[in-house]
Design a protein around this motif. Sequence first.
Motif, short mmCIF file in Angstrom:
data_model
loop_
_atom_site.label_atom_id
_atom_site.label_comp_id
_atom_site.label_asym_id
_atom_site.label_seq_id
_atom_site.Cartn_x
_atom_site.Cartn_y
_atom_site.Cartn_z
N MET A 22 -60.18 -121.81 -23.23
CA MET A 22 -60.39 -121.77 -21.78
C MET A 22 -59.95 -123.09 -21.15
O MET A 22 -59.25 -123.11 -20.13
CB MET A 22 -61.85 -121.47 -21.46
CG MET A 22 -62.20 -120.00 -21.63
SD MET A 22 -63.96 -119.75 -21.87
CE MET A 22 -64.57 -120.16 -20.27
N ILE A 23 -60.35 -124.20 -21.76
CA ILE A 23 -60.00 -125.51 -21.19
C ILE A 23 -58.49 -125.72 -21.27
O ILE A 23 -57.84 -126.15 -20.31
CB ILE A 23 -60.75 -126.64 -21.93
CG1 ILE A 23 -62.25 -126.51 -21.70
CG2 ILE A 23 -60.27 -128.00 -21.44
CD1 ILE A 23 -63.08 -127.52 -22.48
N GLN A 24 -57.92 -125.39 -22.44
CA GLN A 24 -56.49 -125.62 -22.63
C GLN A 24 -55.65 -124.79 -21.64
O GLN A 24 -54.73 -125.31 -21.00
CB GLN A 24 -56.13 -125.24 -24.06
CG GLN A 24 -54.75 -125.68 -24.46
CD GLN A 24 -54.43 -125.22 -25.88
OE1 GLN A 24 -54.04 -124.07 -26.07
NE2 GLN A 24 -54.62 -126.09 -26.84
N GLN A 25 -55.99 -123.51 -21.50
CA GLN A 25 -55.20 -122.64 -20.64
C GLN A 25 -55.45 -122.96 -19.16
O GLN A 25 -54.54 -122.85 -18.35
CB GLN A 25 -55.48 -121.17 -20.95
CG GLN A 25 -55.02 -120.75 -22.34
CD GLN A 25 -53.54 -121.01 -22.58
OE1 GLN A 25 -52.69 -120.59 -21.81
NE2 GLN A 25 -53.21 -121.73 -23.65
N ALA A 26 -56.69 -123.35 -18.83
CA ALA A 26 -56.96 -123.74 -17.45
C ALA A 26 -56.14 -124.98 -17.10
O ALA A 26 -55.58 -125.08 -16.01
CB ALA A 26 -58.45 -124.01 -17.25
N THR A 27 -56.05 -125.91 -18.03
CA THR A 27 -55.25 -127.12 -17.79
C THR A 27 -53.78 -126.74 -17.63
O THR A 27 -53.09 -127.26 -16.75
CB THR A 27 -55.40 -128.10 -18.97
OG1 THR A 27 -56.77 -128.29 -19.22
CG2 THR A 27 -54.75 -129.43 -18.65
N LEU A 28 -53.31 -125.82 -18.47
CA LEU A 28 -51.93 -125.36 -18.36
C LEU A 28 -51.67 -124.76 -16.98
O LEU A 28 -50.65 -125.01 -16.35
CB LEU A 28 -51.63 -124.34 -19.47
CG LEU A 28 -50.28 -123.66 -19.43
CD1 LEU A 28 -49.16 -124.68 -19.56
CD2 LEU A 28 -50.16 -122.63 -20.54
N SER A 29 -52.64 -123.95 -16.49
CA SER A 29 -52.45 -123.30 -15.19
C SER A 29 -52.47 -124.30 -14.05
O SER A 29 -51.70 -124.19 -13.10
CB SER A 29 -53.56 -122.27 -14.95
OG SER A 29 -53.66 -121.41 -16.04
N ILE A 30 -53.40 -125.26 -14.13
CA ILE A 30 -53.58 -126.15 -12.99
C ILE A 30 -52.63 -127.35 -13.07
O ILE A 30 -51.95 -127.70 -12.12
CB ILE A 30 -55.04 -126.64 -12.93
CG1 ILE A 30 -55.97 -125.44 -12.72
CG2 ILE A 30 -55.22 -127.66 -11.80
CD1 ILE A 30 -57.41 -125.75 -12.98
N TYR A 31 -52.57 -127.97 -14.22
CA TYR A 31 -51.83 -129.23 -14.38
C TYR A 31 -50.37 -128.96 -14.77
O TYR A 31 -49.46 -129.72 -14.42
CB TYR A 31 -52.54 -130.06 -15.44
CG TYR A 31 -51.78 -131.20 -16.04
CD1 TYR A 31 -51.58 -132.39 -15.35
CD2 TYR A 31 -51.25 -131.09 -17.32
CE1 TYR A 31 -50.89 -133.43 -15.92
CE2 TYR A 31 -50.56 -132.13 -17.90
CZ TYR A 31 -50.37 -133.30 -17.19
OH TYR A 31 -49.68 -134.32 -17.77
N GLY A 32 -50.14 -127.86 -15.49
CA GLY A 32 -48.76 -127.50 -15.84
C GLY A 32 -48.40 -127.87 -17.26
O GLY A 32 -49.16 -128.54 -17.95
N PRO A 33 -47.22 -127.42 -17.69
CA PRO A 33 -46.84 -127.58 -19.09
C PRO A 33 -46.16 -128.90 -19.42
O PRO A 33 -45.80 -129.14 -20.57
CB PRO A 33 -45.86 -126.42 -19.30
CG PRO A 33 -45.20 -126.28 -17.98
CD PRO A 33 -46.25 -126.62 -16.95
N ASN A 34 -45.96 -129.78 -18.43
CA ASN A 34 -45.16 -130.96 -18.70
C ASN A 34 -45.99 -132.15 -19.17
O ASN A 34 -47.14 -132.29 -18.80
CB ASN A 34 -44.40 -131.35 -17.44
CG ASN A 34 -43.56 -130.21 -16.94
OD1 ASN A 34 -42.76 -129.66 -17.69
ND2 ASN A 34 -43.79 -129.80 -15.70
N ALA A 35 -45.37 -132.99 -19.97
CA ALA A 35 -46.00 -134.24 -20.36
C ALA A 35 -45.70 -135.25 -19.27
O ALA A 35 -44.56 -135.40 -18.86
CB ALA A 35 -45.43 -134.71 -21.68
#
Lengths: 292, 426
Positions: free
Chosen positions: A111-124
């Motif tokens: 949940m945390i990982q995918q929420a971060t992906l959705s909000i923050y995005g996939p980029n480093a």
Amino acid sequence: MAFGPFLLLALMEGMVTAAVLALAACGLSLVFGVMRVVNVAHGEFYMLGAVIAWAVAAFMPGPPALAFAAALVIAPLLVAALAAAADALILKRLNYDPEATIVATIGLLYMIQQATLSIYGPNATPVTAPFEWRIQLPWFGYSGYKLFVILAAVLVLLGLWAIMTRTRAGLIMRATQVDRTTAQSFGINVDRVYMGTFAFGAGLAALAGVLIVPIQQAHYLMGGDPLLLSFIVVIIGGLGSLRGTVIAALFIGLSDGVISMMFSPTLAKIIATLLVAMVLVFRPQGLFGAKA
Amino acid sequence: MTLRTSLYTPTRRGLLKAGAAGLAVAAMPGFVGAQAAPIKVGFQLHRTGIGASYGRWYERTAQAALKLINDGGGINGRPVEIVFEDDATDPKRGSEVVEKLTVQAGCDVVMGTLFSHVVIGSAPRAGELKVPYLVCSEGYHVASGMLNRWTLQPGITDVRSQIASMAPWVSANLGKKVSMIFPDFAFGHDHRDFFTAAMAAQGGEVIAQIAIPPTETSFTRYFPQIPAETEVLYHVMVGPAVLTFVKELGEFYGSGAKPAMFGFIDSLEAVDTATPGLEFLEGSYFWEAHNRVKPADAGEHEAAYRAAVGVDDNGASVSDAADVSTYSHMFSTWETLFFLKAAMEASAYTGPADRQKLVEAMEAMSDMPYGIERPQGAKLFNGRTHQVFGTQNISQVQGGKLMRVHQTSMADGAYEDAVDYTATSF
């Protein structure tokens, strides 16, 4: 490169790994020691720390050092609040059952990982270090910030030691760790202790994330490696033993640095994992753990 | 229990009705409106995972090319539609995405894959499904004969050819003793094998080969393996941590003596060359397929291409100067779409039944001149090896910007065919 400087660089790199690892693993060890909860989502708290540090740096005007100092406070607090909420909404409702909480924290991880992906995005994304200072040795250059990470981790660990041994909160945590029922009959609100411990452990992971982000960039998948290494450290050191965790972190960090450099990083991981297997076979309670 | 049954029965009946209706609707366009139905291009996109920075720009570039194609009347009078599907830059997920795009989304072709391990993991499924699979990856895996008749690389030159055209320049201008740093997977192994061989052919020598896992986040520990007598450091790195890689390389050498550096721009794709900490790159050289900083003598279509994709003259997004593009790779999606258009028109493609005819039409293509369809430059497609060839550039970092100093010819990158896919079965 001659052997001397080679070894020096290996040890310096190893110390940085050990410092960050010690912080992350202490959080994991504390949660297990007091609550008997194996927190699989621990690496995600570390990642959240890094991502929040990026957010603070991105949205706060002023010099990078100021934003970094703010992130050192804000990120652990926010992550601790999230962990406290997760404790109240999930772990408490499972009565801290060891098996159920493993499954629940795996869910929390995604949940945390995918929420971060959705909000923050996939980029480093990089975060500017609070100061740009490079040491030039005769054989190689080295980032001054990395040395600062070691220093900061030592200070935090000393603080942790002081909290655990010198304060009332530490006493209560230790009492709950030794015997939950007796602690409860002495009027300790065990539920609050659990929530506080889970939040505190998550906060330590987040702090490690903030410290590492100027070196490594914030990325939604960065929680995997520290989780694995933290588990290795905690198992070798002895589940629930902070002293064992710190010693094991030093050992794993330094051996990782030296073996990675003299041979290969893959070999370092193989040896660390082998060591875990050996410890589990010959001394299941870990090097410093109490016999179950 | 009663309640559940009474609720369930109508649902099942309803489901059957809906299914029948759906089938009827799905069957209708086949009879009624074949001319108006869009051509569907499946795009296997690295939207997340270690290839995300490339995925972001591959999507934008493909969208821009799509708009241009549709504004010009589509393909064979039909509009074109792209179905993007994220593969998380993961080989296992990659083959599932190829299947999903082909079977569920009903795409005519699948394209767009970049990372070589994902290409190698996905191509066999494309071969089984008999769907044309157009990759934008650079890897030598297509021309080596490792893949199949359905997999082609029409939009970007492969690593073997890029290296063949770089090695003579490196050995003549930078030095003969080279240490290589490369990612430890298929793409990096192509660099290792072909550059080592190409340097030997030039009378040079690769004295160290340092492989780094593409998921690595910390690099300093690898640098002591670079021998002191190294004259040229050849570096190529991919993944989310490329900026960390170059920064740590700079810290490692610091203000001390350092070898000449030649990198593939992959080490800096989506990274601003003027980032603090990268000052040590000043004066070093990079391979670029397509110059990120617009050269003064750029071709006549360069400006239109940049405007269509939304990239400024420094290679960053027009809406955000910090959002640097993957300029030396993303043109491949644009050129692949126009290649597909030309092949579909040549084969009078009407639907999935013509897929074999389409691949044969692609194999028949060869000379492709410079134009808005190929903003990177003229290309030569080799139908036997399914690989395209083009010119390459060498740029030097001058004042924090990549400036072109050399351009190779197509002949510089030629090598003998290793396979004849046209002799293999479909």
